[in-house]
Design an enzyme around this catalytic site. Sequence first.
Site, PDB file in Angstrom:
ATOM      1  N   LYS A  61     -28.059 -52.296 -11.344  1.00 33.97           N
ATOM      2  CA  LYS A  61     -28.923 -51.695 -11.905  1.00 33.97           C
ATOM      3  C   LYS A  61     -29.761 -53.018 -12.817  1.00 33.97           C
ATOM      4  O   LYS A  61     -30.892 -52.934 -12.667  1.00 33.97           O
ATOM      5  CB  LYS A  61     -28.320 -50.946 -13.246  1.00 33.97           C
ATOM      6  CG  LYS A  61     -28.067 -49.544 -13.012  1.00 33.97           C
ATOM      7  CD  LYS A  61     -27.382 -48.898 -14.458  1.00 33.97           C
ATOM      8  CE  LYS A  61     -25.982 -49.911 -14.599  1.00 33.97           C
ATOM      9  NZ  LYS A  61     -25.588 -49.850 -15.834  1.00 33.97           N
TER      10      LYS A  61
ATOM     11  N   ARG B  87     -27.089 -43.004 -21.747  1.00 30.26           N
ATOM     12  CA  ARG B  87     -25.724 -43.082 -21.320  1.00 30.26           C
ATOM     13  C   ARG B  87     -24.849 -41.959 -21.590  1.00 30.26           C
ATOM     14  O   ARG B  87     -23.573 -42.065 -21.498  1.00 30.26           O
ATOM     15  CB  ARG B  87     -25.044 -44.296 -21.947  1.00 30.26           C
ATOM     16  CG  ARG B  87     -24.716 -45.527 -21.136  1.00 30.26           C
ATOM     17  CD  ARG B  87     -23.930 -46.615 -21.678  1.00 30.26           C
ATOM     18  NE  ARG B  87     -23.224 -47.367 -21.103  1.00 30.26           N
ATOM     19  CZ  ARG B  87     -23.877 -48.593 -20.386  1.00 30.26           C
ATOM     20  NH1 ARG B  87     -25.022 -48.773 -20.488  1.00 30.26           N
ATOM     21  NH2 ARG B  87     -23.003 -49.271 -19.890  1.00 30.26           N
TER      22      ARG B  87
ATOM     23  N   ARG C 270     -19.551 -60.962 -10.604  1.00 28.70           N
ATOM     24  CA  ARG C 270     -20.768 -61.220 -11.259  1.00 28.70           C
ATOM     25  C   ARG C 270     -20.926 -62.227 -12.414  1.00 28.70           C
ATOM     26  O   ARG C 270     -19.939 -62.545 -13.099  1.00 28.70           O
ATOM     27  CB  ARG C 270     -20.893 -59.674 -12.288  1.00 28.70           C
ATOM     28  CG  ARG C 270     -22.215 -59.639 -12.809  1.00 28.70           C
ATOM     29  CD  ARG C 270     -22.563 -58.381 -13.193  1.00 28.70           C
ATOM     30  NE  ARG C 270     -21.892 -57.653 -14.216  1.00 28.70           N
ATOM     31  CZ  ARG C 270     -22.255 -56.470 -14.710  1.00 28.70           C
ATOM     32  NH1 ARG C 270     -23.269 -56.023 -14.302  1.00 28.70           N
ATOM     33  NH2 ARG C 270     -21.436 -55.676 -15.570  1.00 28.70           N
TER      34      ARG C 270
ATOM     35  N   ARG D  74     -15.026 -48.864 -19.617  1.00 27.08           N
ATOM     36  CA  ARG D  74     -16.538 -48.987 -19.298  1.00 27.08           C
ATOM     37  C   ARG D  74     -16.525 -47.882 -17.876  1.00 27.08           C
ATOM     38  O   ARG D  74     -17.328 -47.141 -18.190  1.00 27.08           O
ATOM     39  CB  ARG D  74     -17.099 -50.267 -18.951  1.00 27.08           C
ATOM     40  CG  ARG D  74     -17.599 -51.076 -20.442  1.00 27.08           C
ATOM     41  CD  ARG D  74     -17.567 -52.393 -20.098  1.00 27.08           C
ATOM     42  NE  ARG D  74     -18.688 -52.896 -19.194  1.00 27.08           N
ATOM     43  CZ  ARG D  74     -18.451 -53.897 -18.200  1.00 27.08           C
ATOM     44  NH1 ARG D  74     -17.297 -54.794 -18.295  1.00 27.08           N
ATOM     45  NH2 ARG D  74     -19.474 -54.180 -17.376  1.00 27.08           N
TER      46      ARG D  74
END
Length: 213
Positions: free
Chosen positions: A13, A88, A127, A171
């Site tokens: 994203k 969210r 990442r 998460r």
Amino acid sequence: MRLVIFGPQGAGKGTQAARISEKFGISAISTGEIFRWAIKGKTALGNEVLEYVSAGKLVPDELTIRVVSERIAADDCAEGFLLDGFPRNTAQAEALDDLLSDVECGLDAALVIEVPEEVALRRLTGRRVCPDCGRNYHVDAPPENNWTCDACGGHVVARDDDVDEAALKQRLATYHEQTEPLHEYYEAKGLLRQVDGTGTPDEVFTRIVEALG
Ligand code: ADP
Ligand code: ZN
């Protein structure tokens, strides 16, 4: 143009949000980035959100909605915006609809980027991010020069909540429980645009532009 983008952790994203922002000339607003900057700067907001962000839990809706409503009222959002990481959950989606009904312009589209879980996990563990400007990298696609950010010269590192395995699991679980229902929410409004997030960032971006076409 007013857009929201969502998808599981590791879907890409943030990377795509930067490209969309550039191509369409709209501000990309990441709630996660706003919170990380506040934490780094030790502001009042940062102190309030630290316990949630470091545990991988959602920041309470009331606080998050207040931050977003202030942010999208800023001048640079007058022509539109791309919200990355908000809404969210359904309560946040409803709050956003309310905020936009005030300004008499609704959303144009809700993009969801989809990737198989194993692809997402592989991307997440590699990442890296620039804490100064928020640009994303990967161990397989590092900055040109020794983990120095190409954009701003900052020192590129792993995110604290990516290296904390418990926070990462939390998460992903929160995404399945709370964010996935946004599929139906936006589908019912005719706004949902599903995009395959596998392949290179260029390939994914091409699909996004087509989906928005
Ligand atoms: P990711 O999607 O990889 O989890 P983000 O940068 O979008 O990363 O979010 C990082 C953290 O910031 C989340 O785990 C959560 O604690 C907080 N956060 C971001 N957006 C929201 C939101 N809309 N509502 C509540 N908390 C949020
Ligand atoms: Zn940078």
